[in-house]
Design an enzyme around this catalytic site. Structure first.
Site, PDB file in Angstrom:
ATOM      1  N   ASP A 113       0.822  -1.225   0.000  1.00 31.65           N
ATOM      2  CA  ASP A 113       0.000   0.000   0.000  1.00 31.65           C
ATOM      3  C   ASP A 113       0.850   1.267   0.000  1.00 31.65           C
ATOM      4  O   ASP A 113       0.324   2.375   0.098  1.00 31.65           O
ATOM      5  CB  ASP A 113      -0.962   0.009   1.200  1.00 31.65           C
ATOM      6  CG  ASP A 113      -0.233  -0.064   2.544  1.00 31.65           C
ATOM      7  OD1 ASP A 113       1.015   0.085   2.553  1.00 31.65           O
ATOM      8  OD2 ASP A 113      -0.901  -0.262   3.570  1.00 31.65           O
TER       9      ASP A 113
ATOM     10  N   LYS B 191      18.929  31.690 -19.032  1.00 31.00           N
ATOM     11  CA  LYS B 191      17.921  30.654 -19.283  1.00 31.00           C
ATOM     12  C   LYS B 191      16.534  31.163 -18.957  1.00 31.00           C
ATOM     13  O   LYS B 191      16.337  31.812 -17.933  1.00 31.00           O
ATOM     14  CB  LYS B 191      18.261  29.434 -18.423  1.00 31.00           C
ATOM     15  CG  LYS B 191      17.284  28.286 -18.549  1.00 31.00           C
ATOM     16  CD  LYS B 191      17.820  27.033 -17.867  1.00 31.00           C
ATOM     17  CE  LYS B 191      17.604  27.030 -16.379  1.00 31.00           C
ATOM     18  NZ  LYS B 191      18.132  25.843 -15.716  1.00 31.00           N
TER      19      LYS B 191
ATOM     20  N   ASP C  30      27.293  22.580 -13.867  1.00 32.66           N
ATOM     21  CA  ASP C  30      26.049  22.986 -13.196  1.00 32.66           C
ATOM     22  C   ASP C  30      25.947  22.234 -11.873  1.00 32.66           C
ATOM     23  O   ASP C  30      26.562  21.179 -11.708  1.00 32.66           O
ATOM     24  CB  ASP C  30      24.843  22.695 -14.095  1.00 32.66           C
ATOM     25  CG  ASP C  30      23.658  23.629 -13.801  1.00 32.66           C
ATOM     26  OD1 ASP C  30      23.754  24.439 -12.866  1.00 32.66           O
ATOM     27  OD2 ASP C  30      22.647  23.541 -14.525  1.00 32.66           O
TER      28      ASP C  30
END
Ligand code: R5P
Length: 305
Positions: free
Chosen positions: A42, A198, A225
């Protein structure tokens, strides 16, 4: 085992990053133990610790974080029930740091909420290159726990030195937020730097410009980055650079997140090599963080005494 007879220090880790957690334990000269997790059909998790110590370093990177956060909460509870007096979280990748403000009305400030959650569970938190943009200092989002943000930039620079790259290689940050990382990696090697701009229009939709891109013609570039998630940012930047005449594009990142399709996306964009730190286990890992993390844990132990 009574509290008096507990070992003074141990490192506990989860299965997905047991190798990195063991390296940290070795660097500290401390015993290592697995934290067992059973996921029920679950979606709930059962967490079990078989041992504890007076001070436990819990190692877990928080990429793909939602289940991991709940399991950390359960592990912290079990360790304290077993007698641990101090819990130090070493989380090389700290999640939810990019949502550091309300960008659109009604949004939660995830950075504050998640750091507050961890603050309640741990006495100290150590991480690497958290995405601090508008928040200048990690300690400001941890109200009570001691927090240390390390930087992998010197280790990435050392890796480039070891590889003896061409001295005219340009390091390129794809956007303004990457400037702090690309400059920190370039400085010890005195390499030239370009920083792009960007605009993000969606999770997988970015538009990039790189002012001064003509300088990349006839030279190799390494894109730097802090995080790769979908890979769209660095793929877009690489395409621009290759179209502008760069002789080869590679990537260096601290945190290599994302699904298994990301390396192929980057290769298709013309990126010849991807290297990352082992903050998140990945085939691109080329820089080990354990010695730096161990030094930080030793500093924390001094402060928590
Ligand atoms: C954003 O500001 C980060 O520095 C990265 O540029 C970004 O998270 C990369 O995301 P993606 O790989 O999805 O383009």
């Amino acid at each position: 085992m009574t509290a008096a007879t507990l070992p003074s220090l141990a490192v506990h880790g989860f299965s997905e990053s047991a190798a990195q957690a063991r390296l940290l334990a070795e660097s500290l000269g401390a015993p290592y133990a697995d934290i067992e997790v059973h996921r029920f059909p679950d979606g709930e998790s059962l967490v079990r610790v078989d041992s504890t110590a007076k001070t436990v370093v819990v190692y877990r990177s928080l990429d793909d974080p939602n289940d991991k956060l709940i399991e950390l909460m359960l592990a912290a509870s079990a360790l304290r029930d077993g007698g641990a007096k101090r819990l130090i979280l070493v989380t090389p990748y700290l999640c939810y740091m990019r949502q550091d403000m309300v960008f659109h009305p009604g949004e939660a400030v995830s950075q504050t909420v998640v750091c507050g959650f961890l603050d309640n569970l741990f006495d100290a938190v150590i991480t690497v290159d958290p995405h601090l943009h508008r928040t200048s200092d990690l300690a400001s989002v941890f109200p009570t726990a001691r927090a240390e943000a390390l930087s992998a930039a010197p280790l990435l620079a050392a890796r480039l030195l070891e590889r003896d790259i061409a001295r005219d290689t340009i390091l390129v940050g794809p956007d303004g937020e990457s400037r702090q990382w690309v400059e920190a990696v370039a400085a010890p090697l005195s390499l030239d730097v370009l920083v792009g701009q960007k605009e993000r229009a969606g999770d997988r939709k970015v538009a990039i410009e790189i002012p001064g891109i003509e300088q990349a013609a006839g030279r190799a570039v390494i894109l730097v980055d802090d995080v790769i998630s979908t890979g769209m940012t660095l793929a877009g930047a690489a395409r621009l650079l290759l179209a502008a005449g760069t002789t080869g594009a590679e990537v260096m990142t601290v945190h290599m997140l994302g699904d298994p399709t990301v390396p192929a996306l980057l290769r298709d964009a013309g990126i010849a090599r991807i290297e990352s730190s082992d903050s998140v286990p990945h085939e691109s890992n080329a820089v080990l963080l354990a010695p730096m993390l161990a030094d930080s844990v030793r500093r924390m132990l001094g402060q928590l005494r």
